[in-house]
Design a protein around this motif. Structure first.
Motif, PDB file in Angstrom:
ATOM      1  N   GLY A 109       0.810  -1.192   0.194  1.00  0.00           N
ATOM      2  CA  GLY A 109       0.087  -0.048  -0.043  1.00  0.00           C
ATOM      3  C   GLY A 109       0.837   1.060  -0.030  1.00  0.00           C
ATOM      4  N   THR A 110       1.990   1.333  -0.175  1.00  0.00           N
ATOM      5  CA  THR A 110       2.807   2.469  -0.252  1.00  0.00           C
ATOM      6  C   THR A 110       2.601   3.225  -1.554  1.00  0.00           C
ATOM      7  N   PRO A 111       2.247   4.473  -1.478  1.00  0.00           N
ATOM      8  CA  PRO A 111       1.701   5.190  -2.504  1.00  0.00           C
ATOM      9  C   PRO A 111       2.501   4.976  -3.733  1.00  0.00           C
ATOM     10  N   PHE A 112       1.978   5.074  -5.116  1.00  0.00           N
ATOM     11  CA  PHE A 112       2.511   4.770  -6.228  1.00  0.00           C
ATOM     12  C   PHE A 112       1.801   5.655  -6.981  1.00  0.00           C
ATOM     13  N   PRO A 113       2.525   6.679  -7.822  1.00  0.00           N
ATOM     14  CA  PRO A 113       3.919   6.847  -7.573  1.00  0.00           C
ATOM     15  C   PRO A 113       4.324   7.734  -6.371  1.00  0.00           C
ATOM     16  N   ARG A 114       5.630   7.411  -5.867  1.00  0.00           N
ATOM     17  CA  ARG A 114       6.005   8.127  -4.707  1.00  0.00           C
ATOM     18  C   ARG A 114       5.759   9.546  -4.983  1.00  0.00           C
ATOM     19  N   GLU A 115       5.238  10.343  -4.156  1.00  0.00           N
ATOM     20  CA  GLU A 115       4.964  11.946  -4.185  1.00  0.00           C
ATOM     21  C   GLU A 115       6.148  12.396  -3.399  1.00  0.00           C
ATOM     22  N   PHE A 116       6.512  13.673  -3.655  1.00  0.00           N
ATOM     23  CA  PHE A 116       7.698  14.281  -3.000  1.00  0.00           C
ATOM     24  C   PHE A 116       7.136  15.816  -2.656  1.00  0.00           C
ATOM     25  N   PRO A 117       6.231  15.858  -1.661  1.00  0.00           N
ATOM     26  CA  PRO A 117       5.405  16.922  -1.569  1.00  0.00           C
ATOM     27  C   PRO A 117       6.232  18.230  -0.893  1.00  0.00           C
ATOM     28  N   ASN A 118       7.415  17.944  -0.350  1.00  0.00           N
ATOM     29  CA  ASN A 118       8.100  19.295   0.114  1.00  0.00           C
ATOM     30  C   ASN A 118       9.195  19.399  -0.934  1.00  0.00           C
ATOM     31  N   VAL A 119       9.237  18.984  -1.782  1.00  0.00           N
ATOM     32  CA  VAL A 119      10.565  18.930  -2.715  1.00  0.00           C
ATOM     33  C   VAL A 119      10.268  20.090  -3.638  1.00  0.00           C
ATOM     34  N   GLN A 120      11.279  21.080  -4.012  1.00  0.00           N
ATOM     35  CA  GLN A 120      11.228  22.196  -4.611  1.00  0.00           C
ATOM     36  C   GLN A 120      11.758  21.837  -6.090  1.00  0.00           C
TER      37      GLN A 120
END
Length: 159
Positions: A109-120
């Motif tokens: 259940g690890t979200p796919f695709p992997r999100e990078f919410p705090n990445v600029q």
């Protein structure tokens, strides 16, 4: 990154380059053993398991270069895969944390695709990656944590 690392003398450089070439070859073999048709839950591998690249200025750039080369190798290896996959690299202030990740839909259940919410995204490459990353193919992002800054490299437009 440890920009105050001391320069290597010729013998140290030769020894460490040979050690890192061996570590890179081992990481390539790890990628090559992966089953193209299975799922991945943020599987990853490293080049500099013992953080030796932190000790010398040349090591910072060499480990970053090898991490990017491994990312490209993994992308090539999985180019024949029929199911969606996400492959990305992290380049960290501690070279022992630089890694290449392979991720897909998975039963955990690890979200796919992997999100990078705090990445600029769209930031300039750190000095260790200058001239190494092909920005026509890959994008570079940066995220600041309490104790370090991490750069993420991933192929544009994927998965």
């Amino acid at each position: 990154m440890n920009r105050d690392a001391s320069p290597m003398d010729r013998r140290q450089r030769t020894r460490l380059l040979a050690r890192w070439a061996k570590a890179y070859a081992s990481a390539v073999r790890s990628v090559d053993r992966l089953d193209l048709n299975t799922w991945f839950d943020l599987w990853h591998t490293l080049i500099d398991w013992r953080s030796r690249g932190n000790r010398h200025a040349e090591g910072l750039a060499e480990i970053a270069r090898l991490t990017y080369a491994l990312l490209q190798h993994a992308e090539q290896r999985f180019s024949a895969r029929n199911a969606p996959i996400q492959i990305f690299a992290s380049v960290c202030e501690d070279t022992g944390s630089n890694a290449v990740y392979v991720h897909s839909s998975n039963p955990h259940g690890t979200p796919f695709p992997r999100e990078f919410p705090n990445v600029q995204w769209g930031v300039d490459a750190p000095i260790e990656l200058n001239g190494i990353v092909d920005t026509t193919v890959h994008r570079i992002g940066r995220v600041h944590y309490t104790d370090e800054t991490v750069h993420i490299i991933e192929r544009k437009g994927l998965p």
